[in-house]
Design a protein around this motif. Structure first.
Motif, PDB file in Angstrom:
ATOM      1  N   TYR A   1       0.859  -1.186   0.000  1.00 21.49           N
ATOM      2  CA  TYR A   1       0.000   0.000   0.000  1.00 21.49           C
ATOM      3  C   TYR A   1       0.897   1.240   0.000  1.00 21.49           C
ATOM      4  N   MET A   2       1.554   1.520   1.125  1.00 22.21           N
ATOM      5  CA  MET A   2       2.398   2.724   1.172  1.00 22.21           C
ATOM      6  C   MET A   2       3.587   2.568   0.225  1.00 22.21           C
ATOM      7  N   SER A   3       3.961   3.677  -0.416  1.00 23.07           N
ATOM      8  CA  SER A   3       5.080   3.650  -1.362  1.00 23.07           C
ATOM      9  C   SER A   3       6.374   3.237  -0.671  1.00 23.07           C
ATOM     10  N   SER A   4       6.497   3.527   0.629  1.00 16.90           N
ATOM     11  CA  SER A   4       7.693   3.122   1.373  1.00 16.90           C
ATOM     12  C   SER A   4       7.801   1.594   1.401  1.00 16.90           C
TER      13      SER A   4
ATOM     14  N   PHE B   1       2.940  -6.959  -8.512  1.00 15.44           N
ATOM     15  CA  PHE B   1       1.736  -6.248  -8.972  1.00 15.44           C
ATOM     16  C   PHE B   1       1.324  -5.306  -7.857  1.00 15.44           C
ATOM     17  N   TYR B   2       1.338  -3.998  -8.154  1.00 16.80           N
ATOM     18  CA  TYR B   2       1.101  -2.973  -7.120  1.00 16.80           C
ATOM     19  C   TYR B   2      -0.221  -2.256  -7.406  1.00 16.80           C
ATOM     20  N   PRO B   3      -1.221  -2.376  -6.526  1.00 13.67           N
ATOM     21  CA  PRO B   3      -2.558  -1.877  -6.849  1.00 13.67           C
ATOM     22  C   PRO B   3      -2.913  -0.498  -6.293  1.00 13.67           C
ATOM     23  N   THR B   4      -1.980   0.160  -5.612  1.00 15.74           N
ATOM     24  CA  THR B   4      -2.333   1.403  -4.914  1.00 15.74           C
ATOM     25  C   THR B   4      -1.979   2.630  -5.762  1.00 15.74           C
ATOM     26  N   PHE B   5      -2.826   3.661  -5.720  1.00 17.30           N
ATOM     27  CA  PHE B   5      -2.486   4.956  -6.331  1.00 17.30           C
ATOM     28  C   PHE B   5      -1.167   5.407  -5.710  1.00 17.30           C
ATOM     29  N   TYR B   6      -0.344   6.078  -6.504  1.00 20.09           N
ATOM     30  CA  TYR B   6       0.948   6.492  -5.944  1.00 20.09           C
ATOM     31  C   TYR B   6       1.488   7.692  -6.701  1.00 20.09           C
ATOM     32  N   GLU B   7       2.697   8.125  -6.350  1.00 15.94           N
ATOM     33  CA  GLU B   7       3.247   9.396  -6.820  1.00 15.94           C
ATOM     34  C   GLU B   7       3.792   9.355  -8.249  1.00 15.94           C
TER      35      GLU B   7
ATOM     36  N   ASN C   1       4.251  11.885   6.743  1.00 13.75           N
ATOM     37  CA  ASN C   1       5.667  12.167   6.552  1.00 13.75           C
ATOM     38  C   ASN C   1       6.417  11.000   5.877  1.00 13.75           C
ATOM     39  N   TYR C   2       6.194  10.843   4.564  1.00 15.88           N
ATOM     40  CA  TYR C   2       6.955   9.829   3.800  1.00 15.88           C
ATOM     41  C   TYR C   2       6.872  10.148   2.322  1.00 15.88           C
ATOM     42  N   VAL C   3       7.437   9.284   1.502  1.00 14.51           N
ATOM     43  CA  VAL C   3       7.717   9.624   0.096  1.00 14.51           C
ATOM     44  C   VAL C   3       6.485   9.979  -0.735  1.00 14.51           C
ATOM     45  N   PHE C   4       5.382   9.251  -0.602  1.00 16.44           N
ATOM     46  CA  PHE C   4       4.224   9.525  -1.472  1.00 16.44           C
ATOM     47  C   PHE C   4       3.697  10.954  -1.296  1.00 16.44           C
ATOM     48  N   PRO C   5       3.412  11.397  -0.053  1.00 13.92           N
ATOM     49  CA  PRO C   5       2.942  12.778   0.081  1.00 13.92           C
ATOM     50  C   PRO C   5       3.950  13.826  -0.405  1.00 13.92           C
TER      51      PRO C   5
HETATM   52  C1  ACM Z   1       0.877   5.460  -1.247  1.00 12.03           C
HETATM   53  O1  ACM Z   1       1.814   5.585  -0.432  1.00 12.03           O
HETATM   54  N1  ACM Z   1       1.132   5.151  -2.508  1.00 12.03           N
HETATM   55  C2  ACM Z   1      -0.498   5.660  -0.817  1.00 12.03           C
END
Ligand code: ACM
Length: 384
Positions: free
Chosen positions: A81-84, A101-107, A147-151
């Motif tokens: 889920y999280m990009s980290s 296979f990565y299903p989450t919206f990301y940056e 506080n991590y890469v995606f935001p």
């Molecule tokens: C995300 O970290 N891609 C939600």
């Protein structure tokens, strides 16, 4: 499970800060593999998913990916889920010559021959959302994220879009991933002082619930100054009181309320399997269709060797619940639909905008210019 099964790995967290969103992804992964099995499997063999719970720890994600790849002998992993977490897993996927296979919206801003990205990246959600917000609310944005890469990366894109439209980022604030209620005191203070037109949130999981509660308690009005988000989906809204969530906006490729027959068939199957109140999210929808895409590629390849699967995936299309999707052969991201939903008084998303066509992924913003952004405007149409 027998030696004849197609074994696949799945890494989604059942506990920790984003457990609600990840549980929806895990459920959808299971639903798709059960559907494939009840239709006879692939080439006469059943799917046998092996699920591990990394509890939202990037290091645990990495360790469990290694366990799947090196000890369990499984080369294909669905998850993160999280990009980290994805960034922790990907080097192991490469080293063990597997497939993720990565299903989450990301940056965006990433590519691997061994990764397929089925959630939206910034040119499929940030552009459309920024456009909608500027047209409807104004140009003074306050950005708040975990506080991590995606935001960080997502906000960089939003800041660029807003600046090009002669708007202004009045502040950019980060709270810990495992945020506590007091972390939002400063956020509320800044909103009160700076009076933005719009607040854009990339706060994940349990922190999102705390943010919306603090916002409501501070007396901010979602009708005139909504929070717009990618991370506040059906899974997070399910943990808020409806009056806390109402009026706020989210951009996503899919919403549970999407009224097409294929969307409603998927939602009904999901709820019949996991319970009427189990939230269905865009990331769950991607988790679902990516297993079906894999099954199609496996059938075409005739074997589960990652390189053979990757070759078949290039350009592959699937009639997904969100609409027909296509794997881009050049960048391994997916052509997806873009939508904006506003949460109503029942805590459900009313879809207020959607793209007329699916949008090609451009994870590096190679073709992005102000004109392209305006071009995207013409793809948006008001629903109903
Ligand atoms: C995300 O970290 N891609 C939600």
């Amino acid at each position: 499970m027998t030696n004849d099964d197609w074994r696949i790995g799945a890494l989604f967290s059942r506990s920790g800060v984003t457990a609600a969103a990840e549980t929806a992804e895990a459920n959808a992964t299971l639903l798709a593999s059960e559907e494939i099995n009840s239709a006879g499997g692939v080439l006469g063999r059943q799917f046998a998913p092996v699920f591990y719970d990394p509890a939202c720890s990037a290091e645990r994600y990495r360790e469990l990916a290694v366990r799947l790849l090196a000890e369990d002998g499984i080369k294909v992993i669905f998850g993160c889920y999280m990009s980290s977490a994805r960034k922790a897993v990907l080097p192991e996927i490469e080293a063990h010559r597997g497939l993720l296979f990565y299903p989450t919206f990301y940056e965006g801003f990433e590519y691997s021959t061994r990764c397929f990205y089925t959630g939206s990246s910034s040119n499929q959600n940030a552009v459309q959302l920024a456009q909608y917000l500027i047209e409807n609310y104004g140009k003074r944005f306050l950005l708040i994220g975990s506080n991590y890469v995606f935001p960080y990366e997502y906000n960089r894109v939003v800041a660029d879009l807003v600046t090009r439209a002669h708007g202004r980022i009045v502040d950019e604030i980060y709270v810990p991933v495992e945020a506590a209620r007091h972390d939002f005191d400063h956020v509320v203070k800044q909103i009160r002082k700076l009076k933005p037109d719009i607040v854009v949130s990339t706060v994940v999981g349990t922190g999102a619930v705390l943010l919306y509660e603090a916002y409501k308690e501070a007396g901010f009005d979602a009708t005139t100054m909504p929070i717009a988000s990618l991370t506040t989906t059906e899974a997070e809204v399910a943990e808020m009181l409806p009056e806390v969530a109402a009026g706020h906006l989210t951009s996503a490729s899919f919403f549970e309320t999407l009224a097409t027959p294929q969307a409603q068939r998927f939602v009904a199957a999901y709820k019949s399997r996991f319970g009427a109140s189990a939230p269905v999210t865009a990331s769950a929808e991607a988790a679902y269709f990516q297993v079906h895409l894999y099954a199609k590629a496996l059938e075409l390849a005739g074997k589960d060797e990652p390189e053979a699967i990757a070759r078949q995936l290039a350009g592959l299309e699937f009639e997904a619940p969100q609409g027909r999707v296509r794997v881009d052969p050049d960048n391994h991201h997916t052509e997806l639909w873009s939508r904006i939903g506003r949460i109503n008084s029942q805590g459900k998303f009313d879809i207020v905008w959607q793209s007329e066509t699916r949008i090609r992924p451009d994870p590096y913003f190679v073709t992005a210019s102000y004109d392209d952004w305006l071009g995207a405007q013409h793809q948006l149409k008001r629903q109903g």
